[in-house]
Design a protein around this motif. Structure first.
Motif, mmCIF file in Angstrom:
data_model
loop_
_atom_site.group_PDB
_atom_site.id
_atom_site.type_symbol
_atom_site.label_atom_id
_atom_site.label_comp_id
_atom_site.label_asym_id
_atom_site.label_seq_id
_atom_site.Cartn_x
_atom_site.Cartn_y
_atom_site.Cartn_z
ATOM 1 N N ARG A 1 0.899 -1.070 -0.097
ATOM 2 C CA ARG A 1 -0.097 0.250 -0.144
ATOM 3 C C ARG A 1 0.872 1.103 -0.162
ATOM 4 N NH1 ARG A 1 -1.500 1.681 5.365
ATOM 5 N NH2 ARG A 1 -3.432 2.731 4.332
ATOM 6 N N LEU A 2 0.328 2.653 -0.782
ATOM 7 C CA LEU A 2 1.028 3.564 -0.694
ATOM 8 C C LEU A 2 2.262 3.472 -1.424
ATOM 9 C CD1 LEU A 2 -0.346 4.806 2.802
ATOM 10 C CD2 LEU A 2 -0.650 5.748 0.927
ATOM 11 N N ARG B 1 -8.081 12.179 0.038
ATOM 12 C CA ARG B 1 -7.595 13.387 0.939
ATOM 13 C C ARG B 1 -6.945 13.827 1.543
ATOM 14 N NH1 ARG B 1 -13.533 15.141 2.391
ATOM 15 N NH2 ARG B 1 -13.688 12.852 2.168
ATOM 16 N N ASP B 2 -6.859 12.130 2.868
ATOM 17 C CA ASP B 2 -6.015 12.323 3.352
ATOM 18 C C ASP B 2 -4.646 11.991 3.409
ATOM 19 O OD1 ASP B 2 -8.215 12.897 5.455
ATOM 20 O OD2 ASP B 2 -8.605 10.666 5.854
ATOM 21 N N TYR B 3 -4.641 11.732 2.403
ATOM 22 C CA TYR B 3 -3.101 11.185 2.246
ATOM 23 C C TYR B 3 -2.505 12.135 1.421
ATOM 24 C CZ TYR B 3 -4.625 7.023 3.710
ATOM 25 O OH TYR B 3 -5.487 5.988 4.625
ATOM 26 N N LEU B 4 -2.887 13.854 1.436
ATOM 27 C CA LEU B 4 -2.184 14.747 0.473
ATOM 28 C C LEU B 4 -0.836 14.773 0.782
ATOM 29 C CD1 LEU B 4 -5.593 17.621 -0.107
ATOM 30 C CD2 LEU B 4 -4.358 16.078 -1.559
ATOM 31 N N GLY B 5 -0.680 14.764 1.729
ATOM 32 C CA GLY B 5 0.849 15.532 2.523
ATOM 33 C C GLY B 5 1.199 14.259 2.644
ATOM 34 N N SER B 6 1.507 13.041 2.107
ATOM 35 C CA SER B 6 1.847 12.378 2.042
ATOM 36 C C SER B 6 1.814 11.000 1.318
ATOM 37 C CB SER B 6 1.530 10.721 3.602
ATOM 38 O OG SER B 6 0.489 10.719 3.549
ATOM 39 N N GLU C 1 -11.551 17.805 7.897
ATOM 40 C CA GLU C 1 -10.933 16.579 7.402
ATOM 41 C C GLU C 1 -9.542 17.167 8.101
ATOM 42 O OE1 GLU C 1 -10.242 16.815 4.185
ATOM 43 O OE2 GLU C 1 -12.724 16.947 4.005
ATOM 44 N N THR C 2 -8.824 15.594 8.270
ATOM 45 C CA THR C 2 -7.391 15.176 8.181
ATOM 46 C C THR C 2 -6.025 15.847 8.182
ATOM 47 O OG1 THR C 2 -8.463 12.990 8.787
ATOM 48 C CG2 THR C 2 -6.400 12.970 9.211
ATOM 49 N N SER C 3 -6.420 16.662 6.822
ATOM 50 C CA SER C 3 -4.924 17.054 6.207
ATOM 51 C C SER C 3 -5.620 18.559 6.579
ATOM 52 C CB SER C 3 -4.846 17.064 5.240
ATOM 53 O OG SER C 3 -5.502 16.779 4.205
ATOM 54 N N ASP D 1 -1.436 5.988 9.504
ATOM 55 C CA ASP D 1 -0.409 7.258 8.060
ATOM 56 C C ASP D 1 -0.270 8.242 8.138
ATOM 57 O OD1 ASP D 1 -1.027 4.549 7.147
ATOM 58 O OD2 ASP D 1 -3.114 4.712 5.652
ATOM 59 N N GLN D 2 -0.787 9.499 9.336
ATOM 60 C CA GLN D 2 -0.058 11.029 8.866
ATOM 61 C C GLN D 2 0.597 10.816 10.666
ATOM 62 O OE1 GLN D 2 -3.776 10.022 8.308
ATOM 63 N NE2 GLN D 2 -3.570 10.405 6.609
ATOM 64 N N GLU E 1 3.523 13.013 9.513
ATOM 65 C CA GLU E 1 3.822 13.629 8.749
ATOM 66 C C GLU E 1 3.896 14.825 10.497
ATOM 67 O OE1 GLU E 1 0.302 15.537 6.642
ATOM 68 O OE2 GLU E 1 0.336 13.099 5.662
ATOM 69 N N LEU F 1 -9.548 4.828 9.061
ATOM 70 C CA LEU F 1 -8.964 3.431 8.070
ATOM 71 C C LEU F 1 -10.191 2.095 8.347
ATOM 72 C CD1 LEU F 1 -4.985 2.672 8.540
ATOM 73 C CD2 LEU F 1 -6.252 3.889 6.692
#
Lengths: 294, 507
Positions: free
Chosen positions: A59-60, A253-258, B228-230, B250-251, B254, B363
């Protein structure tokens, strides 16, 4: 007045501009749209999309990574390890399907409504036009959200929803053409010869409606694809077991940074195709509309 | 041309000032909370603040605010032990009678004194409202105020869980228990009072200087909801919020090791569960349920999906909860699962559905997809139903589902809250009926000694696990993202941190 405006739309004038060369941007548009249609038709055959399968160890992964089976994920993988390219190809088919079906359905309804209100006028025109006005006064995406929310997510429901929000545009275009055509001399002659309304509409009025309708349709296809993506983004469009560009953008959307590629790839594809359709529509309008040459 | 340029400049200036003003607006947002307030963002919206509103009785987001605004007789300390709250002490007179002695001199935010009569009114109110808490209070027969500072609870049979249940009974003035104004501007006796509340948007709190344990260190707390999480993570990193939880696994990359931010993690009392509707075919057959569990490679799903953000569960409740007893994990064995289905007469597999709402936890959709993918390998087609929270709740409560996925928090940190509340035949939350389990849970609810209770809940864990009432994939680790100016913060296992001890150094 209407006689003068409508006359050049007859055969010789329409044939002449076709000899002109297409501008470069139209060719680019055509190429993008051609590629899109090809991808939508052949892509899922070559790289079948499996909505259920997941591959968590992979994944990812960023674009260009190598997967466990040795293949390369050219556009990366998403948050459950599915290949982005496969997802995009499957999404393109949904986009094409929804775009084409909606324009056909909405166009058919709009054509009938426009012909009736333009040709007959009177109360039928008043009722149909007012319904159209009321609907146009309402933001179309809001109406789509409302209908889609009631119907629930499925491809058929998205087509119904979007057709309901789009028919007015087609009805207006057709009505204007029918209104202009019904008072022309050859229509009057047909009437004097004793032709019935159905015959006059189909044989004499309808032909002058085709071209504006087709121009409207090319413009609408792009807008419909964006509307489908918007609904899917909100979770109201395509059900989760089918791929949709809008849903993929939303999921990323939640992965825009990563993991930027999840949202960016379908968004770029959508932007390219809609721009391409717009360019083709523009060129088509220039060809079809004699006034554009002046 | 000149004119046009001037027009353009004027427009540009207008635009710039609008942006600047807008910026001021956000920076100064929370006009209701005092300067120097802590800005804390939780992952779910707060919809209601009335402690006796049925819909939000065990809602995590609203409990966070309620713990700051109201007091309870008993509460948890940072280590999860029960410590005195409003009650200075308590004792068990006999099997069915508990006597709680309240602190004297406690005042509500409106200045009135808190007495035993307020506690009695609150208990009567919570018993009268039918909510997800009802099962906890069913065995409390009555409460009476002997004098201003003594409350006596009489229970229907022995009830060992009374003190831990009382961590959920929020005390408000007796005259306000049914007041609709409590939804928006509730009066309590906690360290903070509500100065502003917009449902699902933000909560503004200011320090209550008359708090019995001494005023809090912070002048106030502002709790914006960032969907929004981001955006939430950006807000944490640029200092717009001082505290953000939970940070999805997953974040974490960051946030971890970034300038001006640190992460504090704690194994939480929140876990994922997938119940089978045991009253519906084919899940009436425990062989089918066990086969469904065997089909899942939990190590891969939990390990690859959540990483450090969760731990694989070995019981129907997280390992940090009282009453947990480790069970033998189901081995991943699709072959055995297929054979079990064949024995159950389902050799060709079957088709069923699973419902969830995406916001239930981090998730959630990906977890659902991974399980559905594994179930297909044993011939079971599961249609995903990702629906709205309200619809999900309504279907869950009417048992109108085949399988469902959700997170659940053992809010009190005690097995009574989950095992005792949810798995009885009477509660009938997932169609599972087992008289033997009922007997054990009833005995556990009545036992006073923690040794007895632990033994009984261990037995209950075993039955629920071996009968595969559900799949219990992962206990989540809550990661709190903190601005470096925050001190005195202790991460809480139930996602409800005590913010009254926190201090904030303005950078």
């Amino acid at each position: 007045m209407s006689a003068i405006a409508a006359a050049p739309a007859s055969a010789p004038a329409a044939a002449e501009p076709r000899r002109r060369r297409l501008p470069v941007r139209a060719w680019i548009g055509l190429a993008v749209v051609g590629l899109f249609v090809l991808a939508a038709l052949l892509g899922p055959v070559l790289m079948p999309y499996d909505p259920v399968a997941t591959d968590l160890p992979h994944r990812l992964l960023p674009p260009g990574s190598r997967l466990g089976d040795g293949s390369v994920a050219w556009l990366g993988t998403d948050q459950v390890g599915r290949d982005m390219l496969t997802t995009l190809l499957a999404g393109s088919r949904v986009s094409l399907l929804v775009g084409a079906a909606t324009v056909l359905a909405g166009g058919a309804v709009g054509l009938v409504a426009g012909l009736v209100s333009g040709y007959f006028g009177g109360w039928a025109d008043a009722v149909l036009s007012r319904i159209g006005d009321v609907q146009l006064a309402f933001p179309s995406i809001l109406l789509a959200i409302l209908i889609a929310g009631v119907l629930g997510p499925s491809v058929t429901n998205v087509v119904i929803t979007l057709a309901v929000t789009r028919w007015v545009v087609f009805a207006r275009v057709v009505r204007a053409s029918a209104l202009a055509a019904r008072d022309l001399e050859f229509v009057d002659s047909a009437r004097v010869l004793g032709a019935g309304h159905p015959r006059i509409i189909v044989r004499h009025v309808l032909p002058s409606c085709w071209q504006p309708l087709l121009v409207a349709a090319t413009v609408q296809i792009g807008l419909v694809m964006v509307a489908e993506a918007s609904l899917s983004f909100l979770g109201l469009g395509i059900p989760p077991d089918q791929a949709s560009w809008g849903a993929t953008v939303s999921a990323g959307r939640d992965y825009l940074g990563s993991a930027w590629w999840i949202s960016t790839m379908p968004a770029a594809a959508l932007a390219a195709v809609v721009t391409g359709v717009g360019l083709v529509g523009d060129a088509f309008r220039d060809l079809a509309d004699p006034r554009a040459q002046l | 041309m000149d004119l046009r340029r001037r027009e353009f400049l004027a427009l540009a200036g207008l635009g710039a000032s609008a942006v600047a003003l807008g910026g001021c607006g956000t920076a100064g947002a929370g006009g209701a909370a005092p300067r120097g307030s802590l800005r804390a963002a939780f992952g779910q919206p707060v919809t209601d603040l009335d402690p006796y509103n049925a819909g939000t009785a065990v809602d995590e987001a609203s409990l966070i605010v309620k713990r700051l605004v109201f007091d309870t007789l008993v509460r948890h300390d940072a280590a999860g032990r029960l410590v005195p709250g409003l009650a200075a002490s308590w004792r068990r007179e006999n099997d069915t009678t508990w006597v709680f002695r309240l602190r004297s001199g406690v005042r509500f935010h409106d200045g009135s004194a808190l007495t035993a009569r307020d506690v009695v009114a609150c208990l009567e109110r919570t018993k009268a409202v039918k909510s997800a808490q009802s099962a906890l209070w069913a065995t409390v027969k009555s409460a009476r105020a002997d004098d201003d500072t003594t409350v006596t609870f009489v229970t229907d049979g022995p009830m060992g869980t009374l003190p831990v249940n009382l961590t959920l009974l929020f005390i408000v003035p007796a005259k306000l228990v049914a007041d609709p104004a409590q939804k928006r501007r509730p009066i309590g006796s906690g360290p903070f009072r509500v100065t502003g509340f917009t449902p699902s948007t933000d909560v503004e709190l200011a320090r209550f200087d008359g708090y019995w344990a001494g005023p809090a260190r912070l002048p106030g707390i502002s709790m914006p909801f960032i969907a929004e999480t981001s955006s939430a993570i950006t807000a944490l990193r640029n200092g717009d919020v001082d505290l953000l939880w939970p940070v999805p696994s997953d974040q974490l990359g960051e946030v971890k090791g970034k300038h001006g931010v640190r992460v504090a993690s704690v194994p939480s009392w929140t876990y994922y569960l997938t119940w089978f509707n045991c009253g519906r075919k084919p899940f009436t057959d425990p062989r089918v349920r066990r086969a469904m569990v065997q089909a899942l490679d939990m190590d891969e799903i939990v390990g690859k999906l959540f990483g450090a953000g969760a731990q694989r569960m070995d019981a129907p409740i997280p390992s940090t909860v009282f009453g947990h007893a480790a069970q033998r994990p189901y081995a991943h064995d699709p072959g055995a699962a297929r054979r079990a289905l064949r024995d159950a007469g389902l050799g060709d597999g079957f088709t069923t559905t699973m419902m969830w709402f995406d916001a239930t936890g981090p998730l959630a959709r990906e977890l659902a997809q991974s399980m559905i993918s594994a179930w297909r390998d044993i011939g079971v087609t599961v249609r995903p139903q990702s629906i709205e929270k309200a619809q999900w709740l309504q279907r869950l409560n009417t048992l109108d589902w085949d399988m469902e996925l959700q997170t659940n928090t053992v809010t009190t940190g005690d097995a009574a809250f989950t095992l005792g509340r949810l798995y009885t035949s009477k509660a009938n939350r997932m169609g599972y009926k087992n008289p033997a389990l009922d007997k054990i849970l009833a005995a556990a609810g009545q036992a006073a000694g923690s040794g007895d209770r632990a033994r009984l809940y261990a037995e209950a864990c075993r039955i629920v696990w071996d009968d595969a009432v559900g799949v219990f994939p992962a206990a989540l680790t809550t990661a709190y993202g903190l601005g470096t100016g925050i001190t005195g913060f202790t991460p809480a296992a139930n996602n409800q941190p005590d913010l009254s001890t926190v201090t904030r150094r303005t950078p």
